[in-house]
Design a protein around this motif. Structure first.
Motif, mmCIF file in Angstrom:
data_model
loop_
_atom_site.group_PDB
_atom_site.id
_atom_site.type_symbol
_atom_site.label_atom_id
_atom_site.label_comp_id
_atom_site.label_asym_id
_atom_site.label_seq_id
_atom_site.Cartn_x
_atom_site.Cartn_y
_atom_site.Cartn_z
ATOM 1 N N VAL A 28 46.025 64.757 -5.864
ATOM 2 C CA VAL A 28 45.712 63.405 -6.346
ATOM 3 C C VAL A 28 44.650 62.748 -5.450
ATOM 4 N N GLY A 29 44.798 62.934 -4.138
ATOM 5 C CA GLY A 29 43.823 62.356 -3.200
ATOM 6 C C GLY A 29 42.426 62.920 -3.461
ATOM 7 N N GLY A 30 42.363 64.241 -3.709
ATOM 8 C CA GLY A 30 41.074 64.887 -3.973
ATOM 9 C C GLY A 30 40.445 64.348 -5.251
ATOM 10 N N SER A 31 41.273 64.192 -6.311
ATOM 11 C CA SER A 31 40.726 63.684 -7.579
ATOM 12 C C SER A 31 40.247 62.242 -7.398
ATOM 13 N N LEU A 32 41.066 61.446 -6.684
ATOM 14 C CA LEU A 32 40.687 60.047 -6.455
ATOM 15 C C LEU A 32 39.347 59.979 -5.723
ATOM 16 N N CYS A 33 39.196 60.873 -4.755
ATOM 17 C CA CYS A 33 37.976 60.901 -3.953
ATOM 18 C C CYS A 33 36.765 61.266 -4.834
ATOM 19 N N LEU A 64 34.924 59.882 2.059
ATOM 20 C CA LEU A 64 36.004 59.258 1.287
ATOM 21 C C LEU A 64 37.310 60.037 1.330
ATOM 22 N N TRP A 65 37.206 61.377 1.449
ATOM 23 C CA TRP A 65 38.375 62.231 1.309
ATOM 24 C C TRP A 65 39.534 61.847 2.247
ATOM 25 N N PRO A 66 39.294 61.677 3.566
ATOM 26 C CA PRO A 66 40.438 61.336 4.435
ATOM 27 C C PRO A 66 41.122 60.040 4.002
ATOM 28 N N PHE A 67 40.313 59.027 3.620
ATOM 29 C CA PHE A 67 40.917 57.747 3.206
ATOM 30 C C PHE A 67 41.752 57.928 1.941
ATOM 31 N N CYS A 68 41.220 58.719 1.012
ATOM 32 C CA CYS A 68 41.941 58.895 -0.259
ATOM 33 C C CYS A 68 43.259 59.632 -0.055
ATOM 34 N N PHE A 102 52.766 60.226 4.910
ATOM 35 C CA PHE A 102 51.766 59.642 5.793
ATOM 36 C C PHE A 102 51.751 60.309 7.179
ATOM 37 N N SER A 103 52.949 60.508 7.761
ATOM 38 C CA SER A 103 52.949 61.040 9.127
ATOM 39 C C SER A 103 52.407 62.476 9.151
ATOM 40 N N PHE A 104 52.651 63.249 8.093
ATOM 41 C CA PHE A 104 52.077 64.596 8.045
ATOM 42 C C PHE A 104 50.547 64.506 8.023
ATOM 43 N N PHE A 105 50.017 63.643 7.142
ATOM 44 C CA PHE A 105 48.568 63.613 6.958
ATOM 45 C C PHE A 105 47.831 63.010 8.148
#
Ligand code: GRF
Length: 289
Positions: free
Chosen positions: A25-30, A60-64, A75-78
């Protein structure tokens, strides 16, 4: 493949699924956000468009993924995952790997873990909590470790006191420093020898008073109230072969009021511990690097 990832990231099946969803999902959002931003520039599709798109999604990727990791509970994993990538890219020296020994609720352990997340954000990773060592199955600190994706080691008495005190196991995992936070067993000589001046403890009183064998938890506060003391506090100290005896690194005090009880004093002490233990540790390890 999935089993390999579970082992490498030290997560269970459910967390692995959530992590994969976060990546997806993060990748698609990015990708979506990158294209929207490019639209604003009015650029035609071509080499410049592609290069700008790559640059944009890289930032953008890390933020997404961080954003998506919050509702998915990862969150703690990422934050750890991204920090590792960042450290590799910037050539930052890796943080000192510590183990926390705890057998109780683990509130101090949790504050120390949170400190690593704060320092990660400010890029001052002087240490990272890589292992929780515990001698009590079912202790609250084990849930905290699971929540933060930290490895745990359940130890048993015989090997700790009459065996090798788990020295090999700790060294194998690359542990360089040990923090006791509510760990009641005496540290055996083999472990002290393997980690000279690299084991610290927190005691809920102003040492050298109210320390020693049998002085732990509520017993300390009850004795202090019974003696009519006007103040108490915390002591952070190096661990040697005697109970609550090694050199003191830091102390902080609090006043005892007339109507304080052992319970209310325990609360005051806990908030002193939570405030100071992570900060003192950070300071100590920063200077040790
Ligand atoms: C703390 O009060 C600490 O001083 C003592 O054990 C207690 C642990 O509390 N050594 P918690 O498990 O960190 O909440």
């Amino acid at each position: 493949m999935l089993e390999k990832l579970k082992g490498r990231w030290k997560v269970n099946g459910l967390n692995l699924v959530l992590i994969i969803c976060t990546f997806a999902v993060g990748g698609s959002l990015c990708g979506w956000a990158g294209r929207k931003l490019l639209l604003l520039t009015g650029l035609e599709k071509g080499l410049a468009w592609i290069l700008l798109y790559i640059a944009l999604v890289t930032f953008l990727w890390p933020f997404c993924v961080l954003l998506i990791s919050i509702p998915l509970g990862q969150f703690s994993f990422f934050i750890k995952y991204l920090t590792k990538i960042w450290n590799r890219m910037t050539g930052n020296t890796s943080p000192i790997s510590i183990a926390i020994f705890a057998s109780g609720a683990g509130s101090n352990a949790e504050k120390i873990i949170e400190q690593t997340m704060v320092s990660v954000k400010t890029n001052q990773c002087s240490f990272s909590v890589d292992l929780i060592v515990c001698n009590k199955p079912g202790a609250g600190v084990l849930d905290i470790a699971a929540r933060h994706h930290i490895d745990t080691l359940l130890i048993e008495k015989e090997q700790f006191f009459r065996g090798d005190a788990y020295v090999g196991e700790l060294q194998k995992r690359g542990i360089s420093f040990i923090v006791l936070a509510g760990f009641l067993w005496k540290i055996p000589p083999a472990l002290i020898k393997a980690y000279p001046n690299k084991i610290i403890n927190i005691h809920p009183a102003l040492l050298p008073n109210y320390g020693g064998k049998g002085m732990y938890g509520a017993k300390v506060h009850e004795a202090i109230i019974a003696a009519g003391e006007k103040e108490s506090g915390i002591s952070i100290h190096y661990v040697d072969e005697l109970y609550d005896h090694g050199n003191i690194i830091f102390q902080a005090k609090c006043a005892i009021d007339e109507n304080d009880t052992a319970d209310s004093l325990a609360e005051k002490i806990h908030s002193l511990e939570h405030k100071h233990y992570p900060a003192v540790l950070e300071d100590l390890l920063k200077n040790a690097k």
